[in-house]
Design an enzyme around this catalytic site. Structure first.
Site, PDB file in Angstrom:
ATOM      1  N   LYS A  13       0.703  -1.173  -0.037  1.00 56.10           N
ATOM      2  CA  LYS A  13       0.057   0.024  -0.052  1.00 56.10           C
ATOM      3  C   LYS A  13       0.874   1.351   0.052  1.00 56.10           C
ATOM      4  O   LYS A  13       2.076   1.162   0.454  1.00 56.10           O
ATOM      5  CB  LYS A  13      -0.898   0.029   1.197  1.00 56.10           C
ATOM      6  CG  LYS A  13      -0.237   0.293   2.351  1.00 56.10           C
ATOM      7  CD  LYS A  13      -1.437   0.524   3.742  1.00 56.10           C
ATOM      8  CE  LYS A  13      -2.225   1.520   3.482  1.00 56.10           C
ATOM      9  NZ  LYS A  13      -1.575   3.015   3.881  1.00 56.10           N
ATOM     10  N   LYS A  18       7.466   0.619   0.555  1.00 54.16           N
ATOM     11  CA  LYS A  18       7.378  -0.330  -0.708  1.00 54.16           C
ATOM     12  C   LYS A  18       8.551   0.111  -1.411  1.00 54.16           C
ATOM     13  O   LYS A  18       9.549  -0.548  -1.911  1.00 54.16           O
ATOM     14  CB  LYS A  18       6.354  -0.370  -1.547  1.00 54.16           C
ATOM     15  CG  LYS A  18       6.163  -1.019  -2.658  1.00 54.16           C
ATOM     16  CD  LYS A  18       5.004  -1.033  -3.452  1.00 54.16           C
ATOM     17  CE  LYS A  18       4.272   0.272  -3.563  1.00 54.16           C
ATOM     18  NZ  LYS A  18       5.013   1.140  -4.462  1.00 54.16           N
ATOM     19  N   LYS A  44       2.940   8.435  -9.446  1.00 58.52           N
ATOM     20  CA  LYS A  44       3.585   9.502  -8.808  1.00 58.52           C
ATOM     21  C   LYS A  44       5.243   9.416  -9.452  1.00 58.52           C
ATOM     22  O   LYS A  44       5.945  10.619  -9.380  1.00 58.52           O
ATOM     23  CB  LYS A  44       3.758   9.379  -7.170  1.00 58.52           C
ATOM     24  CG  LYS A  44       2.476   9.434  -6.652  1.00 58.52           C
ATOM     25  CD  LYS A  44       2.554   9.829  -5.040  1.00 58.52           C
ATOM     26  CE  LYS A  44       3.533   8.710  -4.580  1.00 58.52           C
ATOM     27  NZ  LYS A  44       2.966   7.203  -4.492  1.00 58.52           N
ATOM     28  N   ASP A 130      -2.595  -0.726  -3.265  1.00 63.78           N
ATOM     29  CA  ASP A 130      -3.866  -0.390  -2.707  1.00 63.78           C
ATOM     30  C   ASP A 130      -4.863  -0.971  -3.296  1.00 63.78           C
ATOM     31  O   ASP A 130      -5.846  -1.304  -3.032  1.00 63.78           O
ATOM     32  CB  ASP A 130      -3.839   1.274  -2.605  1.00 63.78           C
ATOM     33  CG  ASP A 130      -2.873   1.684  -1.823  1.00 63.78           C
ATOM     34  OD1 ASP A 130      -3.255   2.045  -0.547  1.00 63.78           O
ATOM     35  OD2 ASP A 130      -1.867   2.189  -2.049  1.00 63.78           O
TER      36      ASP A 130
END
Length: 291
Positions: A13, A18, A44, A130
């Site tokens: 998530k 991560k 992103k 997510d």
């Protein structure tokens, strides 16, 4: 005949660490002599910046919007210790599907035959976990990655995201999809955090690959725009990442996990909530004893 490239996907998530974990694995593997490509799959486009002194690179989707013909050097950039860095990117804000960047980037690199041209040993996909939908499921659904790992802490929302990923792996497992190599337990400092993660992996029939503690070394390194492996190579944190990288690259067997249903997960979480409260107050509750 081209050599077999090991392809690994790491999910988790947003905000769970991560990309930090993935970049340190890439850095450690490069030091172990592997030719590594890190493939950032988050819109992103910030997966690889700690491999490049905090700098960001043009994304595949942005480059395709600007150029009719794309060359490998337009979207592949070298980072720490020769690691090849790619960012899939995403659509313009408010337009299109974020997962589309992964599909497009994977197709482009296949067309350009870059894996063979660059003689890469391992590709690591850093994927937002997510939601396991559309493009984000590509490394699993199409079997691009041989082994999938998920990064999770003991926090409920991180475990919830990991359990959702397990459902996606289970769904595609009968049609050639990637299987689960295990769970990377991140930010594990309190003893109860390890117990929670251990219980979750036992119930879902998977394993913990490595326990990674929360460390100020990571914060200091990232403020410099670097991984801990690069910025603090003799630190305990760097040694843990090196050990994790070895375990990830040496994984040869992955399995289909057994995810919990939503009601089972909520019941499990409620039992742990009671257990932690009992630990804190010294009060023994009936549900806590069932853990």
């Amino acid at each position: 005949m081209s050599k077999k490239i090991k392809q690994i996907a790491i999910y988790g998530k947003g905000g769970i660490g991560k990309s930090t974990t993935t970049s340190n694995i890439s850095a450690a593997l490069s030091q172990q002599g592997y030719k590594v490509m890190q493939f950032g799959c988050d819109p992103k486009a910030d997966s690889t910046n700690t491999l490049r002194d905090g700098t960001y690179i043009p994304t595949v989707l942005d480059t395709l919007r600007e150029k009719s013909q794309v060359k490998p050097e337009d979207v592949i950039f070298k980072g720490f210790n020769g690691i090849y860095c790619v960012e899939a990117g995403g659509p313009a804000p408010g337009v299109g599907c974020a997962g589309r960047g992964i599909i497009t980037a994977v197709q482009l690199l296949k067309q350009l035959k870059v894996y063979d041209e660059l003689d890469i040993d391992v590709v690591i996909y850093d994927v937002l976990g997510d939601v396991v939908c559309g493009g984000f499921a590509v490394p699993i659904r199409e079997g691009i990655a041989e082994h999938v790992f998920t990064v999770s802490s003991a926090d409920f929302m991180a475990v919830y995201a990991a359990n959702n990923l397990f459902k996606g792996i289970q769904k595609y497992s009968n049609s050639g999809g990637a299987l689960l190599g295990g769970l990377i337990a991140n930010s594990i400092n309190a003893p109860y955090a390890k117990d929670i993660v251990d219980d979750f992996v036992a119930r879902t029939k998977t394993r913990v690959v490595e326990y990674v503690p929360r460390s100020v070394t990571v914060t200091q390194s990232e403020l410099q725009g670097k991984t801990s492996v690069e910025a603090a190579p003799t630190s305990e944190q760097a040694k843990i990442y090196a050990k994790l990288a070895t375990k990830v690259i040496e994984t040869t067997e992955s399995k289909v996990p057994s995810p919990l249903t939503t009601s089972e997960l909520r019941e499990w979480a409620a039992q742990w909530a009671d257990h932690l409260l009992a630990m804190e107050t010294g009060e023994v509750r009936s549900q806590a004893a069932a853990i």
